[in-house]
Write an enzyme that holds these catalytic residues in place. Structure first.
Site, PDB file in Angstrom:
ATOM      1  N   GLU A 169      -2.221  14.693  -8.348  1.00 53.38           N
ATOM      2  CA  GLU A 169      -2.328  15.451  -9.687  1.00 53.38           C
ATOM      3  C   GLU A 169      -2.774  16.916  -9.392  1.00 53.38           C
ATOM      4  O   GLU A 169      -3.978  16.760  -8.580  1.00 53.38           O
ATOM      5  CB  GLU A 169      -3.130  14.673 -10.648  1.00 53.38           C
ATOM      6  CG  GLU A 169      -2.394  13.586 -11.494  1.00 53.38           C
ATOM      7  CD  GLU A 169      -3.385  13.034 -12.095  1.00 53.38           C
ATOM      8  OE1 GLU A 169      -3.380  11.806 -12.482  1.00 53.38           O
ATOM      9  OE2 GLU A 169      -4.439  13.665 -12.695  1.00 53.38           O
ATOM     10  N   CYS A 205      -7.438  23.363 -10.169  1.00 55.95           N
ATOM     11  CA  CYS A 205      -8.046  21.833  -9.585  1.00 55.95           C
ATOM     12  C   CYS A 205      -6.943  21.261  -8.667  1.00 55.95           C
ATOM     13  O   CYS A 205      -6.019  20.895  -9.138  1.00 55.95           O
ATOM     14  CB  CYS A 205      -8.690  21.006 -10.620  1.00 55.95           C
ATOM     15  SG  CYS A 205      -9.341  19.645 -10.148  1.00 55.95           S
ATOM     16  N   CYS A 240      -8.335   7.196  -3.409  1.00 57.65           N
ATOM     17  CA  CYS A 240      -9.679   7.422  -3.023  1.00 57.65           C
ATOM     18  C   CYS A 240     -10.330   6.337  -2.415  1.00 57.65           C
ATOM     19  O   CYS A 240     -10.078   5.437  -3.317  1.00 57.65           O
ATOM     20  CB  CYS A 240     -10.548   8.333  -4.081  1.00 57.65           C
ATOM     21  SG  CYS A 240     -12.428   8.840  -3.638  1.00 57.65           S
ATOM     22  N   CYS A 274     -16.307   5.239  -7.091  1.00 56.64           N
ATOM     23  CA  CYS A 274     -17.142   5.361  -8.270  1.00 56.64           C
ATOM     24  C   CYS A 274     -16.793   4.505  -9.531  1.00 56.64           C
ATOM     25  O   CYS A 274     -15.547   4.581 -10.002  1.00 56.64           O
ATOM     26  CB  CYS A 274     -17.195   6.760  -8.676  1.00 56.64           C
ATOM     27  SG  CYS A 274     -17.819   8.002  -6.900  1.00 56.64           S
ATOM     28  N   CYS A 305     -14.582   6.148 -12.487  1.00 60.05           N
ATOM     29  CA  CYS A 305     -13.332   7.285 -12.112  1.00 60.05           C
ATOM     30  C   CYS A 305     -11.923   6.490 -12.006  1.00 60.05           C
ATOM     31  O   CYS A 305     -12.099   5.539 -11.430  1.00 60.05           O
ATOM     32  CB  CYS A 305     -13.762   7.858 -10.577  1.00 60.05           C
ATOM     33  SG  CYS A 305     -12.440   9.138 -10.120  1.00 60.05           S
ATOM     34  N   CYS A 307      -9.081  12.489 -14.911  1.00 62.72           N
ATOM     35  CA  CYS A 307      -8.692  12.481 -13.541  1.00 62.72           C
ATOM     36  C   CYS A 307      -7.747  11.293 -12.818  1.00 62.72           C
ATOM     37  O   CYS A 307      -8.537  10.085 -13.273  1.00 62.72           O
ATOM     38  CB  CYS A 307      -9.899  12.549 -12.776  1.00 62.72           C
ATOM     39  SG  CYS A 307      -9.914  14.420 -12.189  1.00 62.72           S
TER      40      CYS A 307
HETATM   41  N1  SAH Z   1     -14.707  12.841  -4.474  1.00 61.54           N
HETATM   42  C1  SAH Z   1     -15.338  14.289  -4.987  1.00 61.54           C
HETATM   43  C2  SAH Z   1     -14.338  15.169  -5.913  1.00 61.54           C
HETATM   44  C3  SAH Z   1     -13.221  14.579  -6.832  1.00 61.54           C
HETATM   45  S1  SAH Z   1     -13.990  13.756  -8.379  1.00 61.54           S
HETATM   46  C4  SAH Z   1     -16.438  14.274  -5.906  1.00 61.54           C
HETATM   47  O1  SAH Z   1     -16.946  13.068  -6.168  1.00 61.54           O
HETATM   48  O2  SAH Z   1     -17.102  15.065  -6.427  1.00 61.54           O
HETATM   49  C5  SAH Z   1     -14.569  15.073  -9.405  1.00 61.54           C
HETATM   50  C6  SAH Z   1     -15.553  15.159 -10.254  1.00 61.54           C
HETATM   51  O3  SAH Z   1     -15.215  14.463 -11.612  1.00 61.54           O
HETATM   52  C7  SAH Z   1     -16.907  14.505 -10.043  1.00 61.54           C
HETATM   53  O4  SAH Z   1     -17.908  15.044 -10.403  1.00 61.54           O
HETATM   54  C8  SAH Z   1     -16.751  13.133 -10.496  1.00 61.54           C
HETATM   55  O5  SAH Z   1     -17.786  12.344 -10.744  1.00 61.54           O
HETATM   56  C9  SAH Z   1     -15.710  13.399 -11.935  1.00 61.54           C
HETATM   57  N2  SAH Z   1     -15.301  12.401 -12.543  1.00 61.54           N
HETATM   58  C10 SAH Z   1     -14.324  11.300 -12.391  1.00 61.54           C
HETATM   59  N3  SAH Z   1     -14.035  10.705 -13.184  1.00 61.54           N
HETATM   60  C11 SAH Z   1     -14.652  11.185 -14.467  1.00 61.54           C
HETATM   61  C12 SAH Z   1     -14.595  10.635 -15.722  1.00 61.54           C
HETATM   62  N4  SAH Z   1     -13.968   9.445 -16.060  1.00 61.54           N
HETATM   63  N5  SAH Z   1     -15.296  11.422 -16.633  1.00 61.54           N
HETATM   64  C13 SAH Z   1     -15.991  12.249 -16.260  1.00 61.54           C
HETATM   65  N6  SAH Z   1     -15.862  12.907 -14.780  1.00 61.54           N
HETATM   66  C14 SAH Z   1     -15.385  12.301 -14.139  1.00 61.54           C
END
Ligand code: SAH
Length: 343
Positions: free
Chosen positions: A91, A104, A111, A115, A118, A332
């Site tokens: 994406e 973006c 991944c 987290c 996510c 995302c």
């Molecule tokens: N791996 C990298 C980049 C990808 S995630 C990182 O961790 O920064 C990009 C951003 O989106 C990160 O800050 C992540 O924590 C956030 N993110 C992921 N899922 C999310 C969600 N459901 N709501 C809000 N932010 C989210």
């Protein structure tokens, strides 16, 4: 097949030499790929038919195919699902701001960071993206809207610092003045905090912005939502960010996703202020985008403002992430997940 879109001009010159071609051919080819954003060797009309034929046989001109495009009626945000040459999907998102167009991009297919909030990590990690595959997310979008992209954020699916060499090569190509020539200052890389790679990146002396996905004010809380915190503790990672700031002179960003009842109390704001300090940094607050697979709720608008004010009292710069494309948005990684299930 040789991945020529990932090559810098020196490597391309060498490659042309190996085919018995003069150095100026490398320049022409480079320009077709990185300035004219050609999708096919047959567009490269100033190259001989013989050379084009040879390239078709042995060099891939990595181009991504849009599988789905969702367009926001509210603000023109476009969410793209692209098929990679091997059939995997990633994406990318285009956002329109007053100062230009920001794209973006994803850095990996899936991944491995895990987290909790996510969607990109739920199906695990498949592979790294090649530099050409990162570039072509931007090229494909630029071709689609027929406009110049001014900003790039590496904040889509994947952990960019877990694909370090390809990320650096991508940054050098996208900022090359013989290519799209996007300013390093207009590039942001977001990491969950791979400490050794943050130190490595500081040594590259790039003018890019580094953003840390911090999301919690204490080790105990961070561990609950970000497994990576078990490998690198919160003090270590914040120290690494401060080192990056001091070495590069660049303002650093802390991303902080607010999750109701998890990390959004007054006490959390106080602890966060103490941890990061106010020097040459800023906090980007993001109300969590709840995903179906997990039971997290986002903080109310009032709660977000309250948290912001608490930080500001401690002289910390704070912005609240403007929600873009609300009407099309899955969080995302959700567009890809939906297609994988259907496909
Ligand atoms: N791996 C990298 C980049 C990808 S995630 C990182 O961790 O920064 C990009 C951003 O989106 C990160 O800050 C992540 O924590 C956030 N993110 C992921 N899922 C999310 C969600 N459901 N709501 C809000 N932010 C989210």
């Amino acid at each position: 097949m040789t991945d020529i879109k990932s090559m810098n001009i020196d490597e391309l010159t060498e490659y042309m030499d190996s085919l018995g071609e003069k150095p100026f051919r490398a320049k022409q080819l480079y320009e077709w790929m990185h300035v004219h954003l050609a999708r096919d060797y047959d567009e490269m009309t100033n190259l001989s038919k013989t050379l084009r034929g040879r390239l078709k046989e042995e060099a891939s001109l990595t181009t991504l195919k849009p599988v789905d495009i969702q367009i926001s009626k509210e603000d023109g945000t476009r969410k793209y699902l692209f098929a990679l040459p091997d059939g995997n999907m990633v994406e990318s998102v285009l956002m329109r701001y007053e100062h230009g167009i920001s794209v973006c991009i994803s850095s990996q297919v899936g991944c491995k960071m895990g987290c909790r909030f996510c969607a990109s990590t739920i199906d695990g990690f498949l592979r790294n993206l090649a530099p050409s595959e990162m570039l072509d997310q931007i090229y494909a979008i630029s071709r689609d809207v027929n406009e110049r992209v001014s900003n790039v954020v590496v904040m889509g699916t994947g952990e960019p610092l877990d694909n370090y060499d390809n990320l650096l090569r991508f940054i050098r190509l996208i900022t090359d003045d013989n290519g799209l020539n996007i300013s390093q200052r207009n590039i942001t890389v977001s990491t969950c905090g791979l400490v050794p790679r943050i130190y490595d990146l500081a040594e590259e002396k790039l003018a890019i912005t580094l953003a840390l996905s911090l999301h919690a004010p204490t080790q105990a809380k961070r561990e609950q939502i970000m497994p990576v915190a078990r490998t690198y503790n919160i003090e270590e990672v914040v120290d690494a960010m401060k080192h990056y700031r001091d070495v590069t002179g660049r303002r650093i960003t802390y991303e902080y996703t607010l999750i109701a009842g998890v990390n959004d109390s007054d006490e959390d704001a106080e602890k966060l202020s103490g941890l990061i300090g106010s020097k040459l940094s800023h906090v980007n607050l993001i109300p969590v985008n709840p995903i179906r697979e997990r039971s997290y709720d986002s903080t109310t608008d009032k709660g977000v403002l309250r948290f912001k004010k608490k930080l500001e009292k401690n002289a910390i710069n704070v912005t609240i992430r403007r929600e873009m494309g609300r009407d099309i948005d899955g969080a995302c990684g959700q567009l890809r997940r939906r297609h994988m299930k259907e496909g």
